[in-house]
Design a protein around this motif. Structure first.
Motif, PDB file in Angstrom:
ATOM      1  N   SER A 452       0.827  -1.206   0.000  1.00 17.41           N
ATOM      2  CA  SER A 452       0.000   0.000   0.000  1.00 17.41           C
ATOM      3  C   SER A 452       0.861   1.256   0.000  1.00 17.41           C
ATOM      4  O   SER A 452       2.082   1.194   0.185  1.00 17.41           O
ATOM      5  CB  SER A 452      -0.916   0.013   1.226  1.00 17.41           C
ATOM      6  N   GLN A 453       0.213   2.387  -0.214  1.00 15.73           N
ATOM      7  CA  GLN A 453       0.949   3.656  -0.221  1.00 15.73           C
ATOM      8  C   GLN A 453       1.632   3.894   1.118  1.00 15.73           C
ATOM      9  O   GLN A 453       2.768   4.349   1.167  1.00 15.73           O
ATOM     10  CB  GLN A 453      -0.010   4.806  -0.547  1.00 15.73           C
ATOM     11  N   SER A 455       3.379   2.096   3.331  1.00 11.71           N
ATOM     12  CA  SER A 455       3.978   0.763   3.230  1.00 11.71           C
ATOM     13  C   SER A 455       4.501   0.203   4.545  1.00 11.71           C
ATOM     14  O   SER A 455       4.757  -1.001   4.638  1.00 11.71           O
ATOM     15  CB  SER A 455       5.126   0.796   2.223  1.00 11.71           C
TER      16      SER A 455
END
Length: 685
Positions: A452-453, A455
Motif C-alpha cells: 500500500s501507499q 507501506s
C-alpha cells in the motif's frame, strides 16, 4: 610508659586528622553513601508504595552490590596508610632512638588509624541518614508516589556499617604492623631520599616508549574511524572494535606517563628562555619530580577517572534505555504470547504446525473479570504463515486495527489487493526502506498483492508479535482465511492495576495450568519427559514489568553513581594527598623562594599552577578516553538510542555525568589548594 604512648597516640591522631582532612572527608562520605544504600535492606526500613510494586529485589541488589563497590576503598585505605608510614618514618626512627620498641610503635600507629577510621564512620553514619532520604525519594518519585521524609537511625545498618569498615581498617592495620616491625632503622632515617621511580634506562628507551604511547592513541582513534565506516549490525566484531580502542588507549596512557617526565626534561633543556623566565624553573622542576617519582600511579589515576566517567554516564544512559524499552516491550496491561512459531516453525516441522491447537482465551477473560482485574478491552490476534522458507508471518487487518485502537492509534485501510508492514521499533529506516523496495509485491496462493501507499508502520504494538524477524505482514481478513494458522496472541487493557502478588500468581501459576488443562493432548504429545508449556506460552503483565524495570533502572542509577563517586574520590584523594605530602616535605623550597624576595602572591600562583597541572593532566586524558568510548558506543547503538533514550536525553545524561564529576573534582581541587597554602605559609616571611 603506657601513658606516654597514649599521649603520643592522642597527639598523632589530632595531627593525622589535620594533615589528612581530605582523606577523612572522603571516608566519611563513602561511609554515608554505604549506610544510606544499605539502610534500604534494614529490617526496620519501611518503603510505602502501592501494592502493585515490590522492591525486595532492589534492596537485595543494592545491599550486596554495595559491599563489592565499597570494598574498592581498601585500595585507598592501603595507599593512605602507606603514605602516612612513609611520611612519618623519620618520626618513628626518632622514637626508636629514644628507646621505644618497634612493636609498640607499630601498635600505636594501628590504634591511630583505627581511631581516625571510627571517627569517620560515626560522622558518615549521621550524614548517611540524610542521604538515605535522598535515595528513598528517588525510589518514590520513580514509582510516582508521594515523598515523605522521615529521618531514622537503623541500628542493624549501623552495626553492618561498623563491622564492614572496621574490618577493612583492621586488615590494612594488621598489615601495617607487620611492615613497621620489619623496617630497619637506617631505612627509616633515609626514607625521605627514596623515590618510586628513577631514570635507569637509556634515552632511546624512554623516547621509544613515548612513541609507542602515540601509536597506541592513533590505533585507538583509528578503530573509531573503522566504526564510522562500518555497517552497523550490532555484531561482536563492532564490540571488539570498542574493546581494542579502549585497551590501546589504556596502554598508551601508561606508556605516556612512564616516559613523559623524560620528554619534559628534554623540552626544558631545549627551551632555555622559557626555562629561566620568572619562576618557571622551580615550577617545571616540581612537576617533573612528582611525575617522575610515580608514573604508574599517575596513569592509574587517569584510568580510574576514565572508569568513573564511564560509570556516571553509561548507567544513566542504560537506565533511560530500559525505561524507553518498556513502552515497546509491554504497551498493554496484559500480553500473553503464543510461541509456536519459535519452537516449531524454526524446525520446519510442517506436520506439527498443521495440528497446532487454536487457543481460546475466553476463560482467561472470565478469570480476570472475576478476580478484580476488570477488562476494559482485549483482542485475540491470530497469526498466519505466508512463507515457510522465510518464516514470514501475517495478521488480519481487523486484528491490527483493534490493536491500534487499544493503544490510541488511528485505524488504517487496505484495498482488497493490498498489504502493508508493521515493524519492530528498533528496525532502522534503512532496513525498512530496503525491504519495501525489494518486496513491493507479495504472491499468496497465486494471487499478487501490492504494498500500500503507507507501506510501513513503526508505532509500537508490543514485541510479542515478532517471532523470527523484525516485521509482520498486515493482510485483508479474507486473505488470511486461506493461510495456515500458526498461533494466537492475547492482549488486554484492564481498568485498574493488578496487585503485585496477584499478578505474580497469575503469571507464575494460573496461566500455565490453564494451558495444560485446555491442551492436554498437545502437551502430552510434545512434552515427552519435559514440560514445554513455558516454552510455547509467555506472559507479560505491565505492572510486573514496570516493577522489574524500576528495580533495574534504580539499581543502575544508584550503584552507577555510587561506583563513579567511589572511583573518583579515590583518585582525587590520592592526588590531593600526594600534593599535600609534598607541601609538608618540601616546604623549605618555598621558604627559600620567600627569602629570595619572591612575593607571597607569586608563590601562591606557583602553587596554583603546580596543583592545576597535576590535577588537570590525568582528568584531561581520561576525558579524551571517555569521549572516544561514548562516541563509539553512540555510533553502534545510534538507532536504539534515538528510539529508546532520545538524543536529547542521551546528551543530558552525558552533561549530568560530567557536571557531577566536575563538581566533586572542583571541591577536591579547591580543598587541596588552600590546604597546600596553609602548609606552606607557616614559615613564609
Amino acid at each position: 610508659m603506657l601513658e606516654m604512648y597514649a599521649q603520643l597516640a592522642k597527639t598523632n591522631i589530632r595531627k593525622a586528622i589535620k594533615d589528612y582532612l581530605i582523606y577523612f572527608i572522603t571516608i566519611t562520605i563513602c561511609v554515608s553513601l554505604f549506610y544510606a544504600i544499605t539502610s534500604l535492606s534494614s529490617s526496620s526500613y519501611e518503603l510505602i508504595t502501592e501494592e502493585s510494586y515490590n522492591f525486595r529485589n532492589l534492596k537485595l541488589i543494592l545491599q550486596y552490590s554495595t559491599y563489592v563497590i565499597t570494598a574498592i576503598l581498601i585500595l585507598l585505605v592501603a595507599y593512605v596508610n602507606k603514605y602516612m608510614i612513609g611520611r612519618r618514618k623519620r618520626e618513628f626512627a626518632t622514637y626508636v632512638l629514644l628507646g621505644a620498641e618497634q612493636n609498640s610503635i607499630s601498635m600505636m600507629f594501628f590504634i591511630e588509624t583505627i581511631v581516625v577510621g571510627v571517627l569517620a564512620i560515626i560522622a558518615g553514619i549521621f550524614v548517611g541518614t540524610l542521604f538515605s532520604q535522598v535515595i528513598t525519594a528517588m525510589v518514590l518519585i520513580s514509582a510516582k508516589q508521594e515523598v515523605v521524609f522521615s529521618i531514622k537511625l537503623y541500628l542493624d545498618t549501623v552495626a553492618i556499617t561498623f563491622i564492614f569498615f572496621i574490618s577493612m581498617f583492621c586488615i590494612i592495620g594488621l598489615y601495617n604492623i607487620i611492615v613497621l616491625r620489619k623496617i630497619k632503622l637506617i631505612d627509616m632515617l633515609n626514607a625521605h631520599k627514596q623515590v618510586e621511580f628513577q631514570f635507569k634506562r637509556s634515552k632511546k628507551v624512554y623516547i621509544s616508549i613515548f612513541v609507542v604511547s602515540i601509536i597506541m592513541y592513533i590505533i585507538s582513534g583509528s578503530y573509531t574511524v573503522k566504526l564510522i565506516n562500518s555497517e552497523i549490525d550490532y555484531s561482536v566484531k563492532l564490540l571488539i572494535y570498542i574493546g581494542i580502542s579502549l585497551i590501546t588507549f589504556i596502554i598508551g596512557t601508561y606508556a605516556l606517563f612512564y616516559s613523559i617526565s623524560y620528554i619534559m626534561i628534554c623540552i626544558k633543556n631545549k627551551w632555555v628562555n622559557f626555562k629561566y623566565e620568572g619562576t618557571n624553573l622551580f615550577l617545571i622542576g616540581s612537576i617533573v619530580s612528582k611525575v617522575k617519582t610515580a608514573p604508574i600511579l599517575m596513569a592509574t589515576i587517569s584510568i580510574t577517572f576514565l572508569g568513573a566517567m564511564i560509570s556516571f554516564i553509561m548507567t544513566l544512559v542504560m537506565s533511560q534505555w530500559a525505561m524507553g524499552y518498556l513502552d515497546m516491550r509491554v504497551p498493554y496491561d496484559i500480553d500473553i504470547r503464543n510461541n509456536y512459531s519459535t519452537n516449531f516453525l524454526a524446525k520446519s516441522n510442517i506436520d506439527d504446525i498443521k495440528v497446532l491447537p487454536k487457543l481460546d482465551y475466553s476463560e482467561i477473560v472470565e478469570y480476570l473479570n472475576n478476580n478484580g482485574a476488570v477488562i476494559e478491552s482485549y483482542c485475540q490476534v491470530e497469526k498466519y504463515i505466508i512463507s515457510y522458507d522465510e518464516s514470514t508471518l501475517a495478521i488480519k487487518l481487523s486484528d491490527f486495527n483493534k490493536l491500534r485502537a487499544m493503544l490510541g492509534y488511528n485505524e488504517i485501510e487496505l484495498k482488497n489487493n493490498e498489504f502493508t508492514t508493521q515493524w519492530h521499533n528498533a528496525a532502522s529506516d534503512e532496513v525498512v526502506n530496503d525491504y519495501v523496495v525489494k518486496n513491493s509485491n507479495l504472491n499468496i496462493n497465486g494471487i499478487t498483492y501490492n504494498i500500500s501507499q503507507d507501506s510501513s508502520y513503526k508505532d509500537s504494538i508490543g514485541e510479542g508479535f515478532y517471532s523470527n524477524s523484525d516485521n509482520i505482514i498486515i493482510l485483508p481478513d479474507r486473505v488470511c482465511d486461506n493461510l495456515d494458522f500458526i498461533e494466537t496472541n492475547f492482549v488486554a487493557n484492564i481498568e485498574n492495576k493488578m496487585k503485585y502478588e496477584q499478578a505474580n500468581e497469575f503469571r507464575q501459576n494460573y496461566i500455565y495450568e490453564w494451558f495444560r488443562n485446555n491442551n492436554s493432548k498437545f502437551v502430552t504429545k510434545y512434552s515427552n519427559e519435559n514440560d514445554i508449556t513455558d516454552s510455547v506460552i509467555d506472559i507479560r503483565i505491565k505492572s510486573l514489568e514496570i516493577n522489574n524495570i524500576l528495580t533495574t533502572t534504580l539499581a543502575m542509577r544508584i550503584l552507577g553513581v555510587y561506583l563513579g563517586i567511589v572511583l573518583l574520590m579515590i583518585s582525587l584523594t590520592i592526588l590531593s594527598l600526594s600534593q599535600l605530602t609534598e607541601s609538608i616535605e618540601h616546604k623549605d623550597r618555598f621558604n627559600v623562594l620567600g627569602k629570595l624576595g619572591v612575593e607571597e602572591a607569586q608563590i601562591n600562583k606557583i602553587i596554583l599552577k603546580q596543583i592545576s597541572i597535576y590535577f588537570i593532566v590525568p582528568i584531561a586524558i581520561a576525558m579524551i578516553g571517555a569521549a572516544i568510548f561514548i562516541y563509539n558506543y553512540y555510533i553502534i547503538y545510534n538507532d536504539i538510542i534515538t528510539i529508546f533514550v532520545g538524543n536529547i536525553e542521551f546528551i543530558l545524561s552525558i552533561i549530568f555525568g560530567v557536571a557531577l564529576m566536575l563538581v566533586i573534582y572542583m571541591c577536591y581541587f579547591i580543598g587541596t589548594y588552600y590546604t597546600f597554602k596553609r602548609n606552606i605559609n607557616i614559615n613564609l616571611p
